[in-house]
Scaffold this active site. Structure first.
Site, mmCIF file in Angstrom:
data_model
loop_
_atom_site.group_PDB
_atom_site.id
_atom_site.type_symbol
_atom_site.label_atom_id
_atom_site.label_comp_id
_atom_site.label_asym_id
_atom_site.label_seq_id
_atom_site.Cartn_x
_atom_site.Cartn_y
_atom_site.Cartn_z
ATOM 1 N N GLU A 91 3.313 -0.292 4.106
ATOM 2 C CA GLU A 91 3.032 1.098 3.724
ATOM 3 C C GLU A 91 4.326 1.689 3.188
ATOM 4 O OE1 GLU A 91 0.238 2.595 3.588
ATOM 5 O OE2 GLU A 91 -1.081 1.280 4.773
ATOM 6 N N HIS A 97 0.836 -1.209 0.000
ATOM 7 C CA HIS A 97 0.000 0.000 0.000
ATOM 8 C C HIS A 97 0.866 1.253 0.000
ATOM 9 C CE1 HIS A 97 -4.017 -1.707 1.364
ATOM 10 N NE2 HIS A 97 -3.203 -2.752 1.470
HETATM 11 O O1 LIG Z 1 -3.361 6.455 4.892
HETATM 12 C C1 LIG Z 1 -4.340 5.941 5.424
HETATM 13 O O2 LIG Z 1 -5.069 6.543 6.227
HETATM 14 C C2 LIG Z 1 -4.695 4.522 5.112
HETATM 15 C C3 LIG Z 1 -3.568 3.774 4.468
HETATM 16 C C4 LIG Z 1 -4.026 2.341 4.277
HETATM 17 O O3 LIG Z 1 -4.697 2.064 3.330
HETATM 18 N N1 LIG Z 1 -3.687 1.509 5.248
HETATM 19 C C5 LIG Z 1 -4.214 0.189 5.323
HETATM 20 C C6 LIG Z 1 -3.666 -0.511 6.522
HETATM 21 C C7 LIG Z 1 -4.174 -1.931 6.591
HETATM 22 C C8 LIG Z 1 -3.842 -2.627 7.910
HETATM 23 O O4 LIG Z 1 -4.293 -2.134 8.946
HETATM 24 O O5 LIG Z 1 -3.143 -3.656 7.871
HETATM 25 C C9 LIG Z 1 -5.725 0.297 5.442
HETATM 26 O O6 LIG Z 1 -6.173 1.225 6.144
HETATM 27 O O7 LIG Z 1 -6.412 -0.507 4.849
HETATM 28 ZN ZN ZN Z 2 -4.043 1.258 1.159
#
Ligand SMILES: O=C(O)CCC(=O)N[C@@H](CCC(=O)O)C(=O)O
Ligand code: ZN
Length: 335
Positions: A215, A151
């Protein structure tokens, strides 16, 4: 290059290839499994027993990791990369990728571990399909299972590249996997302490894979990712795919560990997050700070020493996570 190596082009064009299986000169087999899904199998006798799932585009506007997987796949299809692992490449949300948006109707990364059954629409259908691709891919007994779900984040970050490590009762976070992430350029890992509804949580909790959300920087459109440096991750993925990672024990030096103190849940439209719109991930919050308020005089006040915020987002649907409050962790409990 074999035509199936152009999985991203096929996906962007919403095109089903006429030929579903192709084999390189060296005997590497590429098999198109469905929209945005391609399996790579090493030649007979070269397979080292690792099954590696690489997913990107779970959020359609997070293009740097999609470009990275595209490049790796091109290398395989040209015969330049010589896989010894089985690899499943997945582009998570094709419709959202085509639109260049995070999602079409709802965040697909909140629909795993059965949540899609309680919902409907394109993302619910796709989450079920992704679970099935992963379930079939990780169904071969006696093999090592690894999943990186790649991501980029909505906002800038004080720590640019980091991983989230899912949680399962009775299972320890692996020191070796943390060292692998360190070598791949991750600067921090957030150790989760409860079950979740993300894609990596599904493969970790239900399919016995080591699984991570990575990330990798800030989300930008295709072709605008020059500021996202994926060199170390790319080099390590290449080693994993080709089965030539260093054999010596690798260190955790420099890797920062965090654990979740609290998830901030948005309960209603009255939810207010008291943070500047441009706050960066990993910003420190002092004790006593009023972080958020919601209906029924619900207040989120920082009580933890060394607390930081990641993924603050007051625009999520009611009932979903609007931020994570994290605190520094020690490497004590690793397996
Ligand atoms: O930048 C953001 O606020 C969200 C970034 C993102 O998409 N992060 C993932 C993390 C997934 C996890 O918690 O493993 C999400 O929020 O889906
Ligand atoms: Zn994401």
């Amino acid at each position: 290059m074999l035509a199936l190596g152009k999985l991203l082009d096929l996906t962007l064009a919403d095109h089903e290839p006429a030929e579903k299986t192709q084999v390189t000169v060296e005997g590497v087999r590429l098999r198109w499994l469905g929209e945005g899904a391609l399996e790579v199998r090493p030649p007979e006798g070269k397979d080292n027993g690792l099954d590696l799932l690489l997913s990107a585009g779970i959020h359609g506007n997070e293009t740097a990791p999609i470009e990275l997987l595209d490049e790796l796949l091109h290398g395989v299809a040209r015969g330049e990369i010589k896989p010894r692992a089985r690899v499943l490449f997945l582009f998570g949300n094709p419709e959202a990728i085509r639109k260049g948006e995070r999602y079409v109707e709802q965040d697909i990364n909140r629909l795993f571990n059965g949540r899609h059954e309680l919902s409907s629409g394109p993302e619910a259908l796709r989450a079920a399909e992704l679970e099935q691709f992963a379930r079939v891919f990780f169904s071969l007994p006696g093999r090592t299972r690894l999943h990186y779900d790649l991501h980029t984040a909505i906002r800038g970050s004080k720590i640019e590249q980091f991983a989230l490590y899912p949680y399962k009762e009775g299972r320890r976070h692996s020191r070796r996997e943390l060292a692998r992430l360190n070598a791949a350029g991750m600067e921090a890992v957030l150790l989760q302490n409860k079950s979740s509804i993300t894609f990596s949580a599904f493969t970790y909790e239900q399919l016995e894979a080591e699984a991570f959300t990575l990330e990798l920087g800030k989300a930008r459109p295709f072709g605008h990712n020059q500021q996202v440096n994926l060199d170390r991750l790319q080099a390590r993925l290449l080693q994993i795919i080709e089965g030539n990672e260093p054999e010596r024990e690798e260190s955790l030096d420099g890797l920062q560990l965090f654990s979740v103190a609290r998830e901030i849940i948005k309960h209603s439209d009255n939810f207010h997050l008291h943070l500047p719109a441009d706050i960066e991930n990993f910003s420190e919050l002092s004790k006593g700070y009023l972080l958020a308020e919601d209906l029924a005089e619900m207040r989120w006040v920082v009580e933890e020493e060394g607390a930081r915020i990641i993924f603050p987002n007051p625009k999520v649907r009611n009932g979903l996570r609007a931020g994570i409050l994290i605190v520094p962790a020690l490497a004590g409990e690793l397996g």
